[in-house]
Design a protein around this motif. Structure first.
Motif, PDB file in Angstrom:
ATOM      1  N   THR A  62       0.837  -1.197   0.000  1.00  0.00           N
ATOM      2  CA  THR A  62       0.000   0.000   0.000  1.00  0.00           C
ATOM      3  C   THR A  62       0.869   1.243   0.000  1.00  0.00           C
ATOM      4  O   THR A  62       2.008   1.229   0.470  1.00  0.00           O
ATOM      5  CB  THR A  62      -0.930   0.029   1.224  1.00  0.00           C
ATOM      6  N   THR A 279      -5.046   1.243  -3.242  1.00  0.00           N
ATOM      7  CA  THR A 279      -5.192   2.633  -2.809  1.00  0.00           C
ATOM      8  C   THR A 279      -6.642   2.909  -2.452  1.00  0.00           C
ATOM      9  O   THR A 279      -7.572   2.342  -3.043  1.00  0.00           O
ATOM     10  CB  THR A 279      -4.719   3.611  -3.901  1.00  0.00           C
ATOM     11  N   ARG A 280      -6.826   3.767  -1.473  1.00  0.00           N
ATOM     12  CA  ARG A 280      -8.137   4.333  -1.160  1.00  0.00           C
ATOM     13  C   ARG A 280      -8.156   5.749  -1.694  1.00  0.00           C
ATOM     14  O   ARG A 280      -7.252   6.528  -1.412  1.00  0.00           O
ATOM     15  CB  ARG A 280      -8.392   4.341   0.358  1.00  0.00           C
ATOM     16  N   GLU A 281      -9.193   6.065  -2.429  1.00  0.00           N
ATOM     17  CA  GLU A 281      -9.256   7.387  -3.041  1.00  0.00           C
ATOM     18  C   GLU A 281     -10.228   8.278  -2.259  1.00  0.00           C
ATOM     19  O   GLU A 281     -11.343   7.875  -1.942  1.00  0.00           O
ATOM     20  CB  GLU A 281      -9.717   7.265  -4.499  1.00  0.00           C
ATOM     21  N   TRP A 287     -10.671  10.485  -8.751  1.00  0.00           N
ATOM     22  CA  TRP A 287     -11.367   9.214  -8.960  1.00  0.00           C
ATOM     23  C   TRP A 287     -12.094   9.200 -10.303  1.00  0.00           C
ATOM     24  O   TRP A 287     -12.090   8.184 -11.024  1.00  0.00           O
ATOM     25  CB  TRP A 287     -12.346   8.979  -7.822  1.00  0.00           C
ATOM     26  N   TRP A 567     -18.356  10.438   3.537  1.00  0.00           N
ATOM     27  CA  TRP A 567     -17.805   9.305   2.799  1.00  0.00           C
ATOM     28  C   TRP A 567     -18.727   8.116   3.055  1.00  0.00           C
ATOM     29  O   TRP A 567     -18.408   7.213   3.804  1.00  0.00           O
ATOM     30  CB  TRP A 567     -16.378   9.009   3.245  1.00  0.00           C
ATOM     31  N   SER A 570     -16.960   3.853  -0.056  1.00  0.00           N
ATOM     32  CA  SER A 570     -15.501   3.836  -0.153  1.00  0.00           C
ATOM     33  C   SER A 570     -15.102   3.626  -1.600  1.00  0.00           C
ATOM     34  O   SER A 570     -15.669   2.762  -2.287  1.00  0.00           O
ATOM     35  CB  SER A 570     -14.926   2.708   0.711  1.00  0.00           C
ATOM     36  N   TRP A 571     -14.154   4.405  -2.059  1.00  0.00           N
ATOM     37  CA  TRP A 571     -13.599   4.243  -3.396  1.00  0.00           C
ATOM     38  C   TRP A 571     -12.249   3.559  -3.249  1.00  0.00           C
ATOM     39  O   TRP A 571     -11.320   4.103  -2.651  1.00  0.00           O
ATOM     40  CB  TRP A 571     -13.403   5.600  -4.077  1.00  0.00           C
ATOM     41  N   ILE A 572     -12.148   2.370  -3.777  1.00  0.00           N
ATOM     42  CA  ILE A 572     -10.880   1.639  -3.691  1.00  0.00           C
ATOM     43  C   ILE A 572     -10.471   1.170  -5.073  1.00  0.00           C
ATOM     44  O   ILE A 572     -11.310   0.930  -5.952  1.00  0.00           O
ATOM     45  CB  ILE A 572     -10.963   0.435  -2.726  1.00  0.00           C
ATOM     46  N   TYR A 574      -7.329  -1.521  -6.860  1.00  0.00           N
ATOM     47  CA  TYR A 574      -6.337  -2.505  -6.439  1.00  0.00           C
ATOM     48  C   TYR A 574      -5.925  -3.393  -7.605  1.00  0.00           C
ATOM     49  O   TYR A 574      -6.621  -3.491  -8.627  1.00  0.00           O
ATOM     50  CB  TYR A 574      -6.872  -3.364  -5.292  1.00  0.00           C
ATOM     51  N   ASP A 589     -15.456  -1.017   4.230  1.00  0.00           N
ATOM     52  CA  ASP A 589     -13.987  -0.950   4.174  1.00  0.00           C
ATOM     53  C   ASP A 589     -13.491  -0.322   5.468  1.00  0.00           C
ATOM     54  O   ASP A 589     -13.455   0.901   5.608  1.00  0.00           O
ATOM     55  CB  ASP A 589     -13.564  -0.120   2.962  1.00  0.00           C
TER      56      ASP A 589
END
Length: 602
Positions: A62, A279-281, A287, A567, A570-572, A574, A589
């Motif tokens: 990460t 990554t978490r955006e 995004w 939020w 969650s925007w992820i 990977y 998440d």
């Protein structure tokens, strides 16, 4: 995709989850719930959001923004990677993410409580051991609780102060008796990390070198690191607990690596190039516009939007009420009118992100619009120090979205004048002719926060305030926020569907001036303290919900934090070789989900 909890319980999920009851008193149980009974039966195979057949192996890297100079998360000294305690340490019980607040046995094979939860007793699993192969003993448990409570990080002190006694009741059992009425303490007791007493013999725990890696019992051990750059964790094949139901299907990756970068741009570039895998955006514009790089277009990267059912919590910029002028609520109210959220939101996200409206918004625990009614009003009317709007109803200022925000600026100037501040020769000054001087403290690398503050400063200059913006590295930032040496800074508090003792840490009077505490705003309120007490001692569903909603009103109307975005998803993104189960827990998440239930498969 919906969280499994909602799919299972439907619209009445929270009511069902909060139906009050107690685990049978005087009987050993496999789990314990704050409200009602544990959802999973004795002998369950695995957590419902874990895959018991997940393959073992592979790695995950990460990209983290910031730095670190310590690998000991249990003492006050040092800046530690936040994930470390979740992956290397263990407690007597483990918290499921699929119920508001339920624990299942981890180091402990069973738990027993009094009917009123005035005491709790745990029985250790005979096979539990530390990573060096030595057994986890009752002596380790008792030492850990006392040492953390008296010498460890301040977050452990409040719980220790509520313990009347802790004693061995058998070779593998320990009983903790409490000195206060607080039903949540029996669960909090099950969540304290257990350390190895022998490692610290002859060592001053509180003053120990933060670079000493504590010996713990978790499934990962620290295998490699370079301070400020990276830390690598390796799966322990000899870990004692692979067959414990709470662990089955979790911790499947052989290696977890956290790489640290100076800012968000560098971290994102590392993900784009494949240097990191996940990554978490948090930036909607990025995004929606910048995930068109080659790895994303050819399928090597997966983008995913995940829902969750937890409260919004509070994210924004906190005002330090320990200092003038923020000790005056009218000044804080004026600052909130100057903050032009609608314009900032449009610039940062194209207007796509909804605003946080209260601490528990996005959940049934959040305050309702308009005047307080019913049981909520009854709870509030007990106190004389309610902020303006707590009873009558309070909502955040809303601008017309234009850059000048004329109505908001006009209201702000009125509030400033009520507090004794007027514009003289282009500067906001008090009756003594002294200009308002403010410092906004930010951590280096927080580019999005810097962009928001830059726009806020332009608005502040329209009312005659010219703040100093100070950027410091992560070590300095922690040192200054631990000492409450700021006027305004970034603020984030995640809140759960089962708010409890942690509310004292976030908002309680007793720890407001304790260095290193979580009450960054410095609030000291009889109403807040009392409502937290009510929250923890409620014996009915209605009282619990009413206490949470009343607390939400007081916190929000206190105008301590200028909120930014919610939020609620969650925007992820990977690497496509990484996978997670289809079932998403209610918390989404959240620590305990990634990397815990993920696996690697090409």
């Amino acid at each position: 995709m919906r969280p499994h909890f909602f799919a299972r319980l439907g619209a009445g999920c929270l009511a069902a989850a909060l139906a009050l009851g107690a685990t049978a008193a005087g009987a050993q149980q496999h789990g314990i719930a704050m409200y009602g009974e544990p959802a999973l039966p004795p002998g369950f195979v695995s957590l419902p959001y874990a895959n018991p057949d997940a393959p073992i192996g592979g790695s995950l890297a990460t990209a983290e923004v910031g730095s670190f100079d310590s690998l000991n998360p249990y003492i006050r000294k040092g800046n530690v990677p936040w994930q470390l305690t979740y992956l290397v340490s263990e407690s007597l019980m483990g918290r499921t993410l699929d119920e508001p607040f339920t624990l299942y046995g981890l180091l402990a094979e069973s738990v027993e409580t009094a009917e009123d939860r005035s005491w709790v007793e745990f029985t250790l699993r005979p096979e539990s051991e530390f990573s060096d192969g030595t057994p986890v003993t009752v002596e380790d448990v008792i030492w850990s609780y006392e040492t953390l409570g008296t010498q460890g990080h301040p977050r452990y002190a409040s719980f220790w102060s509520q313990i009347e006694s802790i004693e061995a009741t058998g070779e593998r059992s320990v009983r903790i008796t409490f000195n206060t009425e607080n039903r949540e303490l029996a669960l909090i007791a099950g969540m304290r990390p257990i350390l190895q007493k022998a490692q610290w013999e002859g060592v001053d725990f509180a003053e120990s070198d933060g670079q000493v890696v504590p010996i713990t019992s978790g499934p990962y051990v620290v295998s490699d690191y370079e301070y400020g750059r990276y830390v690598e964790l390796t799966r322990n094949p000899d870990y004692w607990g692979w067959d414990v139901p709470f662990r089955v299907g979790t911790m499947n990756l052989d290696t977890i690596r956290m790489d640290f970068f100076g800012d968000e741009t560098a971290a994102f570039e590392a993900f784009k190039s494949g240097e990191t895998d996940f990554t978490r955006e948090f930036n909607y514009a990025r995004w929606s516009q910048q995930y068109d790089f080659p790895r994303a277009e050819n399928g090597e990267v997966v983008k995913e939007v995940l829902p969750h059912g937890r409260p919004s919590g509070m994210t924004g910029f906190v005002m330090n009420t320990r200092r003038a002028p923020f000790d005056d609520w009218r000044v804080r109210d004026a600052m909130m009118h100057v903050f032009n959220f609608e314009f900032i939101n449009d610039a940062m996200t194209g207007g796509e992100q909804p605003r946080i409206t209260s601490y528990f918004s996005n959940s049934p625990l959040g305050m309702t619009d308009g005047p307080a009614e019913g049981r909520v009003r009854e709870f509030l009317e007990r106190y004389d120090d309610l902020p303006e709007g707590a009873l009558e109803g309070y909502a955040l200022p809303v601008s017309d979205g234009s850059e000048r925000n004329r109505a908001g600026i006009a209201t702000a100037l009125e509030r400033f004048e009520e507090a004794g501040w007027t514009v003289q020769d282009g500067r906001l000054t008090n009756e003594a002719g002294e200009p308002m001087e403010l410092e906004i403290l930010l951590e280096q690398g927080s580019t999005e926060n810097q962009s928001i503050i830059d726009m806020y400063v332009q608005s502040l200059e329209r009312v005659g305030i010219f703040p100093q913006i100070t950027l410091v590295d992560s070590a300095q930032y922690k040192e200054r926020t631990d000492a409450y040496d700021f006027d305004m800074t970034y603020y984030r508090r995640a809140l759960s569907l089962s708010p409890g003792n942690e509310q004292y840490l976030y908002f309680g009077s007793d720890l407001a001036d304790e260095p290193g505490g979580r009450n960054l705003m410095g609030v000291k309120s009889e109403a807040i303290d009392g409502l937290i007490d009510t929250l923890l001692t409620s014996t009915s569903q209605d009282d619990f919900l009413a206490a949470a909603q009343a607390l939400d009103r007081v916190l929000t109307a206190g105008r301590f934090v200028i909120p930014t975005y919610q939020w609620n998803v969650s925007w992820i993104a990977y690497d496509a070789n990484l996978h997670h189960p289809e079932t998403i827990p209610i918390f989404g998440d959240w620590p305990g989900w990634q990397p815990d239930v993920w696996w690697y498969e090409e």
